[in-house]
Design a protein around this motif. Structure first.
Motif, PDB file in Angstrom:
ATOM      1  N   HIS A 239      33.633  35.240  42.407  1.00  0.00           N
ATOM      2  CA  HIS A 239      32.774  35.909  41.431  1.00  0.00           C
ATOM      3  C   HIS A 239      32.826  37.430  41.525  1.00  0.00           C
ATOM      4  CE1 HIS A 239      31.321  31.858  41.050  1.00  0.00           C
ATOM      5  NE2 HIS A 239      30.466  32.191  40.121  1.00  0.00           N
ATOM      6  N   THR A 240      33.035  37.967  42.730  1.00  0.00           N
ATOM      7  CA  THR A 240      33.019  39.422  42.880  1.00  0.00           C
ATOM      8  C   THR A 240      34.095  40.056  42.010  1.00  0.00           C
ATOM      9  OG1 THR A 240      32.192  39.173  45.138  1.00  0.00           O
ATOM     10  CG2 THR A 240      33.122  41.314  44.541  1.00  0.00           C
ATOM     11  N   PHE A 241      35.326  39.617  42.159  1.00  0.00           N
ATOM     12  CA  PHE A 241      36.392  40.124  41.310  1.00  0.00           C
ATOM     13  C   PHE A 241      36.314  39.509  39.909  1.00  0.00           C
ATOM     14  CE2 PHE A 241      39.236  40.668  45.306  1.00  0.00           C
ATOM     15  CZ  PHE A 241      38.531  41.818  45.650  1.00  0.00           C
ATOM     16  N   GLY A 242      35.865  38.257  39.831  1.00  0.00           N
ATOM     17  CA  GLY A 242      35.797  37.569  38.543  1.00  0.00           C
ATOM     18  C   GLY A 242      34.848  38.227  37.567  1.00  0.00           C
ATOM     19  N   HIS A 243      33.665  38.642  38.035  1.00  0.00           N
ATOM     20  CA  HIS A 243      32.724  39.321  37.144  1.00  0.00           C
ATOM     21  C   HIS A 243      33.304  40.628  36.605  1.00  0.00           C
ATOM     22  CE1 HIS A 243      28.740  37.248  38.552  1.00  0.00           C
ATOM     23  NE2 HIS A 243      29.469  36.496  37.758  1.00  0.00           N
ATOM     24  N   CYS A 258      37.441  33.618  34.550  1.00  0.00           N
ATOM     25  CA  CYS A 258      37.396  34.812  35.395  1.00  0.00           C
ATOM     26  C   CYS A 258      37.130  34.459  36.850  1.00  0.00           C
ATOM     27  CB  CYS A 258      36.341  35.779  34.865  1.00  0.00           C
ATOM     28  SG  CYS A 258      36.738  36.416  33.214  1.00  0.00           S
ATOM     29  N   VAL A 259      36.306  33.443  37.095  1.00  0.00           N
ATOM     30  CA  VAL A 259      36.092  32.971  38.466  1.00  0.00           C
ATOM     31  C   VAL A 259      37.399  32.428  39.035  1.00  0.00           C
ATOM     32  CG1 VAL A 259      34.951  31.188  39.861  1.00  0.00           C
ATOM     33  CG2 VAL A 259      33.629  32.527  38.225  1.00  0.00           C
ATOM     34  N   ALA A 260      38.163  31.704  38.211  1.00  0.00           N
ATOM     35  CA  ALA A 260      39.466  31.193  38.655  1.00  0.00           C
ATOM     36  C   ALA A 260      40.373  32.341  39.075  1.00  0.00           C
ATOM     37  CB  ALA A 260      40.108  30.377  37.534  1.00  0.00           C
ATOM     38  N   ILE A 261      40.423  33.381  38.259  1.00  0.00           N
ATOM     39  CA  ILE A 261      41.236  34.555  38.588  1.00  0.00           C
ATOM     40  C   ILE A 261      40.736  35.186  39.885  1.00  0.00           C
ATOM     41  CG2 ILE A 261      41.784  36.917  37.869  1.00  0.00           C
ATOM     42  CD1 ILE A 261      41.728  35.804  34.935  1.00  0.00           C
ATOM     43  N   GLY A 262      39.411  35.311  40.013  1.00  0.00           N
ATOM     44  CA  GLY A 262      38.841  35.912  41.213  1.00  0.00           C
ATOM     45  C   GLY A 262      39.153  35.128  42.468  1.00  0.00           C
ATOM     46  N   MET A 263      39.063  33.798  42.395  1.00  0.00           N
ATOM     47  CA  MET A 263      39.398  32.966  43.552  1.00  0.00           C
ATOM     48  C   MET A 263      40.859  33.149  43.943  1.00  0.00           C
ATOM     49  SD  MET A 263      37.264  29.369  43.124  1.00  0.00           S
ATOM     50  CE  MET A 263      37.916  28.906  41.506  1.00  0.00           C
ATOM     51  N   MET A 264      41.725  33.217  42.947  1.00  0.00           N
ATOM     52  CA  MET A 264      43.150  33.373  43.234  1.00  0.00           C
ATOM     53  C   MET A 264      43.461  34.740  43.838  1.00  0.00           C
ATOM     54  SD  MET A 264      45.040  30.724  42.756  1.00  0.00           S
ATOM     55  CE  MET A 264      46.621  31.574  42.775  1.00  0.00           C
ATOM     56  N   LEU A 265      42.816  35.795  43.346  1.00  0.00           N
ATOM     57  CA  LEU A 265      43.066  37.128  43.884  1.00  0.00           C
ATOM     58  C   LEU A 265      42.750  37.185  45.376  1.00  0.00           C
ATOM     59  CD1 LEU A 265      41.653  39.500  41.096  1.00  0.00           C
ATOM     60  CD2 LEU A 265      44.033  39.160  41.728  1.00  0.00           C
ATOM     61  N   VAL A 266      41.579  36.650  45.739  1.00  0.00           N
ATOM     62  CA  VAL A 266      41.172  36.682  47.149  1.00  0.00           C
ATOM     63  C   VAL A 266      42.083  35.796  47.987  1.00  0.00           C
ATOM     64  CG1 VAL A 266      39.315  36.164  48.768  1.00  0.00           C
ATOM     65  CG2 VAL A 266      38.774  37.183  46.555  1.00  0.00           C
ATOM     66  N   THR A 267      42.345  34.594  47.528  1.00  0.00           N
ATOM     67  CA  THR A 267      43.134  33.646  48.305  1.00  0.00           C
ATOM     68  C   THR A 267      44.564  34.132  48.474  1.00  0.00           C
ATOM     69  OG1 THR A 267      41.753  31.857  47.447  1.00  0.00           O
ATOM     70  CG2 THR A 267      43.825  31.226  48.484  1.00  0.00           C
ATOM     71  N   ARG A 268      45.140  34.666  47.403  1.00  0.00           N
ATOM     72  CA  ARG A 268      46.514  35.185  47.486  1.00  0.00           C
ATOM     73  C   ARG A 268      46.593  36.359  48.462  1.00  0.00           C
ATOM     74  NH1 ARG A 268      47.488  36.511  42.174  1.00  0.00           N
ATOM     75  NH2 ARG A 268      48.236  34.435  41.681  1.00  0.00           N
ATOM     76  N   ALA A 269      45.591  37.243  48.418  1.00  0.00           N
ATOM     77  CA  ALA A 269      45.605  38.420  49.298  1.00  0.00           C
ATOM     78  C   ALA A 269      45.518  38.015  50.764  1.00  0.00           C
ATOM     79  CB  ALA A 269      44.441  39.344  48.942  1.00  0.00           C
ATOM     80  N   GLY A 290      44.002  23.984  32.870  1.00  0.00           N
ATOM     81  CA  GLY A 290      44.318  25.073  31.948  1.00  0.00           C
ATOM     82  C   GLY A 290      43.679  26.393  32.304  1.00  0.00           C
ATOM     83  N   LEU A 291      43.283  26.573  33.569  1.00  0.00           N
ATOM     84  CA  LEU A 291      42.640  27.810  33.993  1.00  0.00           C
ATOM     85  C   LEU A 291      43.682  28.829  34.436  1.00  0.00           C
ATOM     86  CD1 LEU A 291      39.695  26.158  35.903  1.00  0.00           C
ATOM     87  CD2 LEU A 291      39.430  27.772  34.002  1.00  0.00           C
ATOM     88  N   PRO A 292      43.421  30.114  34.196  1.00  0.00           N
ATOM     89  CA  PRO A 292      44.393  31.150  34.574  1.00  0.00           C
ATOM     90  C   PRO A 292      44.370  31.431  36.070  1.00  0.00           C
ATOM     91  CG  PRO A 292      42.432  32.164  33.644  1.00  0.00           C
ATOM     92  CD  PRO A 292      42.251  30.672  33.496  1.00  0.00           C
ATOM     93  N   THR A 293      45.476  31.951  36.561  1.00  0.00           N
ATOM     94  CA  THR A 293      45.573  32.317  37.973  1.00  0.00           C
ATOM     95  C   THR A 293      45.964  33.788  38.149  1.00  0.00           C
ATOM     96  OG1 THR A 293      47.891  31.596  38.049  1.00  0.00           O
ATOM     97  CG2 THR A 293      46.200  29.977  38.667  1.00  0.00           C
ATOM     98  N   GLU A 294      46.114  34.514  37.051  1.00  0.00           N
ATOM     99  CA  GLU A 294      46.497  35.921  37.097  1.00  0.00           C
ATOM    100  C   GLU A 294      45.736  36.699  36.045  1.00  0.00           C
ATOM    101  OE1 GLU A 294      50.772  36.659  37.132  1.00  0.00           O
ATOM    102  OE2 GLU A 294      51.078  34.506  37.404  1.00  0.00           O
ATOM    103  N   THR A 295      45.740  38.024  36.181  1.00  0.00           N
ATOM    104  CA  THR A 295      45.133  38.902  35.186  1.00  0.00           C
ATOM    105  C   THR A 295      46.060  40.086  34.933  1.00  0.00           C
ATOM    106  OG1 THR A 295      43.236  40.315  34.666  1.00  0.00           O
ATOM    107  CG2 THR A 295      43.847  40.139  36.981  1.00  0.00           C
ATOM    108  N   ALA A 296      45.971  40.620  33.720  1.00  0.00           N
ATOM    109  CA  ALA A 296      46.769  41.803  33.382  1.00  0.00           C
ATOM    110  C   ALA A 296      46.052  43.095  33.757  1.00  0.00           C
ATOM    111  CB  ALA A 296      47.083  41.806  31.880  1.00  0.00           C
TER     112      ALA A 296
END
Length: 348
Positions: A239-243, A258-269, A290-296
């Motif tokens: 949620h921190t990055f997702g929000h 956005c939560v999906a993206i946020g989870m992926m950012l933290v986990t990937r890092a 069908g949830l995203p795993t990246e952001t532009a």
């Protein structure tokens, strides 16, 4: 019927059963008598379930006023908050009366904050109509509206008096809204329950059981930390990055996406720095719905939004990290460290 009891500052039950919506009036009358009710909903939900709900309530002897907002995150604002509390005052509602939130997270948060602040607090009922609201936002007592500076910055803790969850309403959810809720379901598996994570890796699971398990996890965490000062923070995984991404998209992306993206950012890092092997497993579960795993959006854009995040304290930020499915950790990072985590998470 599945009943999950929450032992918070105001104890209450979450009732989960197919077809419960048509018995809403009966359930409320049995527990609370027949006070006046003020029902808040959005135009989409009310067109689908407003007549059924209001008829059920009136047939049980309730006097019901309704207030319908436009669907979407942009309705979760201070203007609607004041429109509702002014209407409550004009209609002479009292502390003995109750509010009812019929809808998803936007309606639940908005109605709940009205309940928390009108007359310094009146009772309210949650009737969630999205998967996200069923498993997450209807439980736990967080209420808020958004400000131009960020999401959920103006709010209060105010527990509902009852939650009525009828999973059959999910049959009318658009696929993207169901997927949004699945991000929260996957989050619960990641932070607290490996069996749940395995169960929902692919579609085909039983709705009542999965909703109940998510609610039980949140119940246990809320019982231990109602005011979000300790263990409850693990519910913020993603949620921190997702929000920040959600705000940057001007809410064109769903909360769950956005939560999906946020989870992926933290986990990937953290996979890069600590050699964990979760990124592929998490990505597989998210993409199955069908949830995203990246952001532009860039690290600098996301970081700027983080500066107004309510989880920030001075020059530090609490970030939730999962290195083993079912176990979450709270890590306190400097803002510089958070920026580096963002940069690492954005690069495959």
């Amino acid at each position: 019927m599945i009943t999950v009891a929450v032992d918070a500052s105001r104890p209450y039950d979450i009732l989960i059963e197919d077809g419960l919506l048509v018995r809403a009036g009966e359930c409320l009358a049995a527990r609370f008598g027949t006070p006046r009710l003020f029902l808040v909903s959005d135009d989409t939900v009310f067109s689908l379930y407003g007549e059924t709900t209001v008829s059920s309530l009136k047939n049980a002897g309730f006097d019901v006023e309704t207030f319908v907002v436009e669907h979407g995150e942009k309705s979760k604002n201070a203007q609607n908050l004041f429109l509702i509390v002014n209407r409550l005052a004009e209609k002479y509602f009292t502390r003995g009366d109750m509010l009812v939130a019929l809808g998803g997270g936007v309606v639940g948060d908005l109605c709940g904050f009205c309940a928390a602040t009108f007359l310094r607090g009146v009772r309210y009922i949650q009737i969630p109509t999205t998967l996200l609201a069923c498993v997450d936002s209807s439980v736990g007592g967080k209420t808020a509206v958004d400000l131009p500076a960020g999401k959920n910055l103006f709010g209060a803790f105010w527990q509902p008096s009852l939650v009525l969850c009828d999973p059959t309403v999910l049959d009318t959810l658009p696929p993207e809204q169901f997927a949004s809720g699945m991000a929260e379901v996957i989050k619960y598996g990641m932070i607290a329950d490996p069996d749940l994570f395995e169960t929902v890796k692919t579609p085909g699971w039983k709705r009542t059981d999965v909703i109940a398990r998510c609610v039980e996890i949140k119940r246990d965490i809320v019982n231990a930390d109602e005011r979000d000062t300790g263990i409850r923070q693990i519910l913020n995984f993603g949620h921190t990055f997702g929000h920040a991404v959600e705000s940057l998209s001007d809410f064109s992306l769903s909360h769950g996406a956005c939560v999906a993206i946020g989870m992926m950012l933290v986990t990937r890092a953290f996979q890069k720095t600590e050699q964990t092997e979760l990124t592929d497993k998490l990505a597989s579960s998210l993409t199955a719905y069908g949830l995203p795993t990246e952001t532009a959006f860039s690290a600098d854009e996301i970081f700027k939004k983080l500066l107004s995040d309510k989880k920030r304290s001075g020059d530090a930020l609490n970030l939730i990290v999962v290195r083993k499915i079912g176990k979450a950790e709270i890590r306190t990072l400097s803002l510089d460290e958070a920026r580096e985590i963002l940069r690492a998470g954005l690069v495959k």
